[in-house]
Design an enzyme around this catalytic site. Structure first.
Site, PDB file in Angstrom:
ATOM      1  N   SER A   1       0.751  -1.216   0.249  1.00 32.32           N
ATOM      2  CA  SER A   1      -0.016   0.042   0.091  1.00 32.32           C
ATOM      3  C   SER A   1       0.780   1.342   0.033  1.00 32.32           C
ATOM      4  O   SER A   1       1.902   1.294   0.736  1.00 32.32           O
ATOM      5  CB  SER A   1      -0.867   0.142   1.135  1.00 32.32           C
ATOM      6  OG  SER A   1      -0.139  -0.139   2.374  1.00 32.32           O
TER       7      SER A   1
ATOM      8  N   GLN B   1       1.516   4.451   1.658  1.00 26.18           N
ATOM      9  CA  GLN B   1       1.349   4.454   3.057  1.00 26.18           C
ATOM     10  C   GLN B   1       2.517   5.544   3.711  1.00 26.18           C
ATOM     11  O   GLN B   1       3.375   6.071   3.110  1.00 26.18           O
ATOM     12  CB  GLN B   1       1.645   3.281   3.611  1.00 26.18           C
ATOM     13  CG  GLN B   1       2.725   2.621   3.604  1.00 26.18           C
ATOM     14  CD  GLN B   1       2.970   1.134   4.104  1.00 26.18           C
ATOM     15  OE1 GLN B   1       3.666   0.944   5.208  1.00 26.18           O
ATOM     16  NE2 GLN B   1       2.528   0.161   3.563  1.00 26.18           N
TER      17      GLN B   1
ATOM     18  N   HIS C   1       4.297   6.323   7.937  1.00 27.95           N
ATOM     19  CA  HIS C   1       3.988   6.014   9.433  1.00 27.95           C
ATOM     20  C   HIS C   1       4.209   7.182  10.062  1.00 27.95           C
ATOM     21  O   HIS C   1       4.810   7.903  10.042  1.00 27.95           O
ATOM     22  CB  HIS C   1       5.195   4.972   9.607  1.00 27.95           C
ATOM     23  CG  HIS C   1       5.298   3.718   8.704  1.00 27.95           C
ATOM     24  ND1 HIS C   1       4.430   2.997   8.632  1.00 27.95           N
ATOM     25  CD2 HIS C   1       6.457   3.373   7.861  1.00 27.95           C
ATOM     26  CE1 HIS C   1       4.516   2.083   7.918  1.00 27.95           C
ATOM     27  NE2 HIS C   1       5.973   2.257   7.171  1.00 27.95           N
TER      28      HIS C   1
ATOM     29  N   LYS D   1       7.377   4.787  13.549  1.00 25.13           N
ATOM     30  CA  LYS D   1       7.709   3.711  12.930  1.00 25.13           C
ATOM     31  C   LYS D   1       8.941   4.025  11.645  1.00 25.13           C
ATOM     32  O   LYS D   1       8.354   3.835  10.514  1.00 25.13           O
ATOM     33  CB  LYS D   1       6.764   2.978  12.299  1.00 25.13           C
ATOM     34  CG  LYS D   1       6.977   1.551  11.736  1.00 25.13           C
ATOM     35  CD  LYS D   1       5.777   1.039  11.155  1.00 25.13           C
ATOM     36  CE  LYS D   1       6.138  -0.383  10.457  1.00 25.13           C
ATOM     37  NZ  LYS D   1       4.950  -0.834   9.639  1.00 25.13           N
TER      38      LYS D   1
ATOM     39  N   GLU E   1      11.640   3.605   9.293  1.00 26.59           N
ATOM     40  CA  GLU E   1      12.115   2.195   8.843  1.00 26.59           C
ATOM     41  C   GLU E   1      13.195   2.469   7.778  1.00 26.59           C
ATOM     42  O   GLU E   1      13.253   3.489   7.039  1.00 26.59           O
ATOM     43  CB  GLU E   1      11.002   1.590   8.472  1.00 26.59           C
ATOM     44  CG  GLU E   1      10.214   1.865   7.067  1.00 26.59           C
ATOM     45  CD  GLU E   1       9.136   1.175   6.757  1.00 26.59           C
ATOM     46  OE1 GLU E   1       8.504   0.521   7.682  1.00 26.59           O
ATOM     47  OE2 GLU E   1       8.589   1.234   5.495  1.00 26.59           O
TER      48      GLU E   1
ATOM     49  N   HIS F   1       5.362   6.522   0.837  1.00 27.00           N
ATOM     50  CA  HIS F   1       6.083   5.590   0.149  1.00 27.00           C
ATOM     51  C   HIS F   1       5.201   4.295  -0.130  1.00 27.00           C
ATOM     52  O   HIS F   1       4.121   4.231   0.431  1.00 27.00           O
ATOM     53  CB  HIS F   1       7.363   4.975   0.937  1.00 27.00           C
ATOM     54  CG  HIS F   1       6.977   4.363   2.324  1.00 27.00           C
ATOM     55  ND1 HIS F   1       6.391   5.042   3.372  1.00 27.00           N
ATOM     56  CD2 HIS F   1       6.839   2.926   2.675  1.00 27.00           C
ATOM     57  CE1 HIS F   1       6.433   4.336   4.311  1.00 27.00           C
ATOM     58  NE2 HIS F   1       6.615   3.041   3.822  1.00 27.00           N
TER      59      HIS F   1
ATOM     60  N   ARG G   1      -2.771   4.284   5.492  1.00 25.98           N
ATOM     61  CA  ARG G   1      -2.801   3.763   4.081  1.00 25.98           C
ATOM     62  C   ARG G   1      -3.693   4.786   3.370  1.00 25.98           C
ATOM     63  O   ARG G   1      -4.527   5.147   3.866  1.00 25.98           O
ATOM     64  CB  ARG G   1      -3.172   2.154   3.952  1.00 25.98           C
ATOM     65  CG  ARG G   1      -2.261   1.352   4.769  1.00 25.98           C
ATOM     66  CD  ARG G   1      -2.957  -0.099   4.635  1.00 25.98           C
ATOM     67  NE  ARG G   1      -1.879  -1.177   5.031  1.00 25.98           N
ATOM     68  CZ  ARG G   1      -2.249  -1.227   6.565  1.00 25.98           C
ATOM     69  NH1 ARG G   1      -3.107  -0.861   7.419  1.00 25.98           N
ATOM     70  NH2 ARG G   1      -1.421  -2.361   6.929  1.00 25.98           N
TER      71      ARG G   1
ATOM     72  N   LYS H   1      -7.351  -2.976   2.534  1.00 29.61           N
ATOM     73  CA  LYS H   1      -7.176  -2.429   4.023  1.00 29.61           C
ATOM     74  C   LYS H   1      -7.849  -1.221   4.221  1.00 29.61           C
ATOM     75  O   LYS H   1      -8.138  -0.407   3.705  1.00 29.61           O
ATOM     76  CB  LYS H   1      -5.652  -2.738   4.557  1.00 29.61           C
ATOM     77  CG  LYS H   1      -5.293  -4.208   4.258  1.00 29.61           C
ATOM     78  CD  LYS H   1      -3.922  -4.326   4.964  1.00 29.61           C
ATOM     79  CE  LYS H   1      -3.546  -6.019   5.010  1.00 29.61           C
ATOM     80  NZ  LYS H   1      -2.192  -5.789   5.567  1.00 29.61           N
TER      81      LYS H   1
END
Length: 450
Positions: free
Chosen positions: A98, A100, A102, A125, A127, A283, A302, A308
């Site tokens: 997706s 999205q 964070h 989050k 990453e 991203h 998302r 979802k």
């Protein structure tokens, strides 16, 4: 106290891929790869959604480290509530994941309090992604000149956004796309936010109509797709761009993500290349096998390429709207200075590379031992480590304990332990032993970050 070395059985989230192979290897006797079932993720860590287990005792790693905080170090245990501060993953992406972002720490706390079902953590989050195989993804907003180019070259994109909204953006940004002046940069970001929000709030009927027109254009004119006749250099190869848009539409028909694509950098990583995603950066992952390390959280906002829960309002409000070329999105590794090689490792060109993002929760060391007998010794780390083998075979030694290591084997290494790995391959042909080791040391303790 003897610092333990624990072989882990790691959680798997629903094709035969790297994630599936590694999941089959880490499992005890209860997992076999099903040919038609997708295995997208392998989780390594203490996150309560899918904590790893000690293969021998079947106790969760979460239980083990909470029973003995010295495994993490007292400082890390106290700061992160008796859990590993990072979550280590292998992702195998055959279908785009997706669009999205964070949330940052403050927003994560707010979202969790408001909607714990869709936002299960109160933690941020950030990453990092390291490619195992060739990888495709979307990362951050493109340079503004490229966005303007596509607004003019892709008619269905401009139609969906609306000519008035697109023209207003061009009027504000034109001539100032690369300005470093803080006031102008903020004005550009505000203009980008307004246009992107307008796009994301498009009705499903308008998105479907624009998608059909976009795909028709990609199918009928692949050689000139996304190009302007008066421009010598276009942002992307037209045939490749047309093929990617058609591929994504095959995965998610008539999705808003088809148009978000033209706002974001399309990034390709070769094995060993990496990128770092700060909190609130937009991203998406398109294809490939990757190592992923992040702060221990499962919070995702998302807004496209997904069946979802979507939260468009939160996404459009939270994004940084930073814009930069692809090269600025990459994280370049450096030699890890605290690996000691034996003569065989030196003579075979073995390497140990540090991927060191600008946060304290994690760093990752990738080590390639290129010949049988090659050995690497890592000095003690004042915090926990998790090591996974992605290629070859060897051994890992902590103190007086030595364990066999094969592709997919995962180990937890407690704080303050010397760690030795050695290639024990056949000695024939290309005999590389590759491991990735995620670790955490707090600022002031991490020698590699000083």
């Amino acid at each position: 106290m003897q610092i333990p070395l624990l072989r882990l059985q790691c959680g798997k989230v629903g094709e035969t891929s790297a994630a599936a192979r590694y999941a089959a290897t880490t499992a005890a006797q209860d997992f076999a790869i099903e040919a038609e079932k997708p295995y997208a993720e392998l989780w390594m860590g203490t996150h309560p959604s899918l904590p790893s287990k000690d293969v021998e005792t079947q106790r969760t790693l979460l239980d083990l480290v909470q029973d003995n905080q010295a495994l993490l170090s007292t400082e890390i245990s106290e700061r992160y509530g008796g859990r590993l501060p990072f979550l280590f993953k292998v992702l195998s992406i055959r279908k785009a994941l997706s669009i999205q972002a964070h949330p940052n720490k403050k927003l994560a706390e707010q979202l969790h309090a408001r909607d714990p079902k869709n936002y299960p953590d109160d933690n941020h989050k950030p990453e990092m992604t390291i490619a195992i195989t060739p990888f495709e993804g979307l990362c951050g907003f493109r340079p503004l000149a490229e966005i303007i180019h596509f607004l003019q070259a892709i008619e269905p994109l401009r139609t969906l956004i609306g000519d008035q909204v697109a023209s207003e953006f061009e009027k504000i940004v034109k001539g100032n796309e690369e300005s470093g002046d803080g006031t102008i940069v903020q004005r550009n970001k505000d203009a980008l936010r307004a246009m992107f929000t307008s796009l994301m709030e498009s009705s499903s009927e308008k998105i479907e109509a624009a998608s059909k027109a976009l795909i028709a254009l990609a199918e009928s004119s692949p050689a000139s797709f996304g190009t302007l006749p008066e421009v010598e250099t276009n942002p992307s190869d037209p045939a490749e761009l047309a093929a990617i848009i058609q591929r994504l539409n095959g995965q998610f028909p008539n999705d808003i993500g088809l148009f978000v694509f033209f706002f974001l950098n399309f990034i390709k990583l070769e094995p060993g290349e990496a990128m770092f995603l700060k909190a609130d950066d937009i991203h998406a992952y398109v294809s490939g096998d990757i190592i992923e390390c992040m702060a221990s959280s499962d919070n995702v906002v998302r807004a496209g390429f997904t069946p979802k829960f979507k939260d468009v309002d939160t996404l459009t409000q939270m994004l940084t709207y930073s814009y930069a070329p692809i090269e600025e999105q990459k994280l370049r590794p450096v030699d890890y200075p605290y690996t000691v090689f034996n003569a065989t490792a030196y003579s075979s060109g073995s390497s140990s590379l540090l991927y060191d993002p600008p946060i304290e929760e994690f760093s990752v060391v990738k080590t390639d031992l290129n010949r049988k007998g090659a050995k690497a010794t890592f000095g003690p780390v004042a915090g926990p480590s998790i090591l996974i083998c992605t290629r070859g075979q060897g051994t890992i030694t902590i103190g007086h304990k030595t364990e066999e290591v094969r592709e997919g084997y995962v180990f937890f290494v407690g704080a303050d332990a010397d760690c030795i790995i050695q290639n024990s391959g056949s000695g024939e042909g290309e005999d590389v032993f590759t491991t990735y080791k995620a670790f955490c040391e707090l600022d002031g303790e991490n020698k590699a970050k000083q």
